[in-house]
Design a protein around this motif. Structure first.
Motif, PDB file in Angstrom:
ATOM      1  N   THR A 195     110.313 101.226 109.619  1.00 57.61           N
ATOM      2  CA  THR A 195     111.731 101.163 109.990  1.00 57.61           C
ATOM      3  C   THR A 195     112.386  99.902 109.433  1.00 57.61           C
ATOM      4  N   GLY A 196     111.582  98.889 109.205  1.00 56.01           N
ATOM      5  CA  GLY A 196     112.148  97.658 108.629  1.00 56.01           C
ATOM      6  C   GLY A 196     112.107  96.464 109.568  1.00 56.01           C
ATOM      7  N   TYR A 197     111.505  96.642 110.743  1.00 55.92           N
ATOM      8  CA  TYR A 197     111.400  95.511 111.676  1.00 55.92           C
ATOM      9  C   TYR A 197     110.501  94.421 111.116  1.00 55.92           C
ATOM     10  N   GLN A 198     110.785  93.202 111.486  1.00 55.87           N
ATOM     11  CA  GLN A 198     109.800  92.130 111.399  1.00 55.87           C
ATOM     12  C   GLN A 198     108.793  92.497 112.490  1.00 55.87           C
ATOM     13  N   THR A 199     107.571  92.772 112.080  1.00 56.00           N
ATOM     14  CA  THR A 199     106.633  93.422 112.992  1.00 56.00           C
ATOM     15  C   THR A 199     105.541  92.459 113.441  1.00 56.00           C
ATOM     16  N   GLY A 200     105.362  92.399 114.758  1.00 52.62           N
ATOM     17  CA  GLY A 200     104.345  91.499 115.303  1.00 52.62           C
ATOM     18  C   GLY A 200     103.311  92.248 116.107  1.00 52.62           C
ATOM     19  N   THR A 201     102.106  91.714 116.065  1.00 49.82           N
ATOM     20  CA  THR A 201     101.070  92.263 116.937  1.00 49.82           C
ATOM     21  C   THR A 201     100.156  91.123 117.373  1.00 49.82           C
ATOM     22  N   GLY A 202      99.095  91.480 118.086  1.00 49.86           N
ATOM     23  CA  GLY A 202      98.178  90.447 118.552  1.00 49.86           C
ATOM     24  C   GLY A 202      97.208  91.039 119.553  1.00 49.86           C
ATOM     25  N   VAL A 203      96.372  90.177 120.070  1.00 50.47           N
ATOM     26  CA  VAL A 203      95.310  90.645 120.971  1.00 50.47           C
ATOM     27  C   VAL A 203      95.200  89.687 122.149  1.00 50.47           C
ATOM     28  N   MET A 204      94.521  90.171 123.187  1.00 51.40           N
ATOM     29  CA  MET A 204      94.129  89.266 124.269  1.00 51.40           C
ATOM     30  C   MET A 204      92.725  88.739 123.950  1.00 51.40           C
ATOM     31  N   ILE A 205      92.485  87.518 124.351  1.00 51.63           N
ATOM     32  CA  ILE A 205      91.216  86.878 123.999  1.00 51.63           C
ATOM     33  C   ILE A 205      90.417  86.612 125.271  1.00 51.63           C
ATOM     34  N   GLY A 206      89.174  87.095 125.278  1.00 53.31           N
ATOM     35  CA  GLY A 206      88.333  86.944 126.467  1.00 53.31           C
ATOM     36  C   GLY A 206      88.346  88.173 127.350  1.00 53.31           C
ATOM     37  N   LEU A 207      88.716  89.301 126.778  1.00 54.81           N
ATOM     38  CA  LEU A 207      88.664  90.552 127.547  1.00 54.81           C
ATOM     39  C   LEU A 207      87.218  90.874 127.890  1.00 54.81           C
ATOM     40  N   ASP A 226      99.182  93.295 107.364  1.00 52.92           N
ATOM     41  CA  ASP A 226     100.252  92.484 106.779  1.00 52.92           C
ATOM     42  C   ASP A 226     101.387  92.249 107.779  1.00 52.92           C
ATOM     43  N   ILE A 227     100.996  91.798 108.971  1.00 51.04           N
ATOM     44  CA  ILE A 227     101.991  91.567 110.023  1.00 51.04           C
ATOM     45  C   ILE A 227     102.875  90.355 109.691  1.00 51.04           C
ATOM     46  N   ASP A 228     104.020  90.288 110.333  1.00 44.97           N
ATOM     47  CA  ASP A 228     104.941  89.166 110.130  1.00 44.97           C
ATOM     48  C   ASP A 228     104.865  88.159 111.269  1.00 44.97           C
ATOM     49  N   MET A 229     104.388  88.643 112.433  1.00 44.66           N
ATOM     50  CA  MET A 229     104.404  87.775 113.621  1.00 44.66           C
ATOM     51  C   MET A 229     103.133  88.060 114.420  1.00 44.66           C
ATOM     52  N   CYS A 230     102.675  87.038 115.103  1.00 43.72           N
ATOM     53  CA  CYS A 230     101.453  87.219 115.885  1.00 43.72           C
ATOM     54  C   CYS A 230     101.636  86.608 117.277  1.00 43.72           C
ATOM     55  N   GLY A 231     101.297  87.394 118.287  1.00 44.36           N
ATOM     56  CA  GLY A 231     101.316  86.889 119.663  1.00 44.36           C
ATOM     57  C   GLY A 231      99.947  87.130 120.283  1.00 44.36           C
ATOM     58  N   MET A 232      99.232  86.046 120.542  1.00 44.54           N
ATOM     59  CA  MET A 232      97.899  86.196 121.143  1.00 44.54           C
ATOM     60  C   MET A 232      97.818  85.251 122.336  1.00 44.54           C
ATOM     61  N   GLY A 233      97.003  85.623 123.298  1.00 44.58           N
ATOM     62  CA  GLY A 233      96.816  84.723 124.424  1.00 44.58           C
ATOM     63  C   GLY A 233      95.533  85.071 125.137  1.00 44.58           C
ATOM     64  N   PRO A 234      95.076  84.145 125.989  1.00 46.88           N
ATOM     65  CA  PRO A 234      93.865  84.452 126.755  1.00 46.88           C
ATOM     66  C   PRO A 234      94.135  85.575 127.750  1.00 46.88           C
ATOM     67  N   PHE A 235      93.169  86.441 127.931  1.00 48.63           N
ATOM     68  CA  PHE A 235      93.232  87.396 129.035  1.00 48.63           C
ATOM     69  C   PHE A 235      93.072  86.599 130.328  1.00 48.63           C
ATOM     70  N   ILE A 236      93.951  86.865 131.298  1.00 52.98           N
ATOM     71  CA  ILE A 236      93.855  86.186 132.597  1.00 52.98           C
ATOM     72  C   ILE A 236      93.821  87.265 133.678  1.00 52.98           C
ATOM     73  N   ASN A 250      86.562  80.169 136.276  1.00 54.51           N
ATOM     74  CA  ASN A 250      87.371  79.142 135.612  1.00 54.51           C
ATOM     75  C   ASN A 250      86.710  78.548 134.374  1.00 54.51           C
ATOM     76  N   LEU A 251      85.383  78.477 134.406  1.00 48.98           N
ATOM     77  CA  LEU A 251      84.690  77.955 133.227  1.00 48.98           C
ATOM     78  C   LEU A 251      84.901  78.876 132.034  1.00 48.98           C
ATOM     79  N   PHE A 252      84.777  80.163 132.318  1.00 52.67           N
ATOM     80  CA  PHE A 252      84.963  81.147 131.264  1.00 52.67           C
ATOM     81  C   PHE A 252      86.414  81.148 130.788  1.00 52.67           C
ATOM     82  N   LEU A 253      87.345  80.895 131.717  1.00 55.09           N
ATOM     83  CA  LEU A 253      88.759  80.846 131.345  1.00 55.09           C
ATOM     84  C   LEU A 253      89.003  79.691 130.370  1.00 55.09           C
ATOM     85  N   LYS A 254      88.320  78.564 130.622  1.00 55.29           N
ATOM     86  CA  LYS A 254      88.447  77.416 129.714  1.00 55.29           C
ATOM     87  C   LYS A 254      87.917  77.770 128.319  1.00 55.29           C
TER      88      LYS A 254
END
Ligand code: SAM
Ligand code: SF4
Length: 362
Positions: A195-207, A226-236, A250-254
């Motif tokens: 469609t022409g969007y600036q396209t972002g993806t990402g994953v959760m980390i520690g699932l 070939d993404i344009d944007m990336c959003g990643m974060g820890p799984f909480i 909490n240790l694993f969260l760190k």
């Protein structure tokens, strides 16, 4: 050992094994990784942090992702959708505070009433701000036609995390039904790009069930897409969800936090000119989490503009920060002393340089 590590860092292209080695780095080695990522960012994008004023538009969601507190069957939260005037008031605030962009996020809702209203809101935002504010959407899986209508109305970026690029892992963290289909998610990402969007993806980390090999493949997936944007974060964990019912270690969260910094640094080195979010989930684990992510290559933050009274009901994970109004004395909320040389990109859209390059090269 460190010279071997630095040899990998100097390679033009990382293979799966290289990425695994980088992800398994000890703290001293990770220092080299972060420094390299920071240099790459500086060279390609400078040291500017762009703002996306986050508007959590609705927590009504048709899905039941096993990790998320907003999932449909969680009856312990009150469901809401912001009134148009509340969205526009938040947009006016963003505009007045000189934010370059807003990001509209919500649970997944494919009803015509919802998709039509989003379309008219996008037009209203454009009008209200004289086309001066960029619009990112994060509204889940929709038909190609809906993506097109929203794009034509004036949205130009879309964030749809793949969550886990390995199909077997994706299936373990989602219910096994047609609503949570991996292939459909991929089709949506392709439709967004087409469609022409600036396209972002990402994953959760520690699932749960996720391996280091999975994370290395996630990097390769994002590169190949070939993404344009990336959003990643820890799984909480969220205690009212199937994947959070046993509470948080909490240790694993760190450890997840450290892995997320490594993932951010690696994707920065691999995809030099994309935009990378320093996610709120990083701040949930460490008060300086977003600043640390910026030092490792991230260049976007999303200060929360949702009206305060709705925020507790958009609790996707435990201890989510951002329940307070933006402090006008320090709009980004960042501790700039921790990120020497960084400036805030007020009044500019902050589009990913990668998008412009991708579009001129194809
Ligand atoms: N509903 C849309 C979607 O799923 O794409 C957008 C909103 S959803 C709340 C935004 C992101 O929140 C998801 O892509 C997911 O990665 C993240 N998220 C959900 N639950 C989470 C959790 N327990 N820990 C960390 N991130 C989570
Ligand atoms: Fe809904 Fe998005 Fe949460 Fe899944 S991650 S339950 S789609 S809000």
């Amino acid at each position: 050992m460190n010279s071997e590590f630095n040899t990998i860092l100097e390679k033009k292209k990382f293979d799966h094994g290289d990425i695994v080695t980088l992800l398994k780095s000890d703290d001293e080695q990770a220092g080299f990784l972060y420094r390299k990522a920071s240099e790459v960012k500086e060279k390609h994008l400078g040291n500017v942090v762009h703002l996306r004023g986050l508007i959590e538009y609705s927590n009504i969601c048709g899905k039941n992702c096993l990790y998320c507190g907003v999932r449909r069957v969680n009856h312990l939260i009150e469901r809401y959708t912001l009134k148009d005037e509340e969205v526009l008031a938040a947009v006016r605030k963003a505009h007045k505070l000189n934010f370059g962009s807003v990001a509209i996020q919500a649970g997944e809702n494919v009803s015509p009433a919802f998709t039509d209203n989003v379309e008219s809101l996008i037009r209203a935002i454009r009008k209200e701000t004289n086309n001066e504010i960029g619009i990112t959407l994060s509204l889940g899986e929709q038909s190609s036609e809906v993506y097109r209508r929203w794009f034509d109305a004036g949205a130009h970026r879309y964030l749809l995390r793949i969550e886990a690029s390995a199909i077997d892992l994706y299936r373990k963290v989602h219910p096994d039904d047609n609503m949570h289909d991996y292939n459909r998610r991929i089709e949506c990402l392709k439709a967004l790009q087409d469609t022409g969007y600036q396209t972002g993806t990402g994953v959760m980390i520690g699932l749960p069930y996720q391996t280091i090999d999975n994370l290395a493949d996630d990097i390769i997936f994002m590169r190949d897409f070939d993404i344009d944007m990336c959003g990643m974060g820890p799984f909480i964990e969220h205690s009212d969800t199937p994947l959070g019912i046993n509470g948080t270690d909490n240790l694993f969260l760190k450890a997840r936090f450290g892995l997320t910094l490594r993932m951010i640094a690696i994707i920065r080195i691999v995809m030099k000119d994309i935009n990378i979010v320093a996610s709120t989930a990083m701040q949930a684990v460490d008060p300086a989490g977003r600043e640390k992510a910026i030092l490792c290559g991230a260049n976007i933050i999303m200060p929360n503009l949702t009206p305060e009274r709705y925020r507790p009901n958009y609790r996707i994970y435990e201890n989510k920060p951002g329940y307070k109004e933006i402090n006008e004395e320090n709009i980004s909320g960042l501790n700039l002393n921790l990120i020497p040389g960084a400036t805030i990109g007020f009044g500019t859209w902050g589009d990913p340089v990668h998008y412009k390059r991708r579009r001129t090269e194809t």
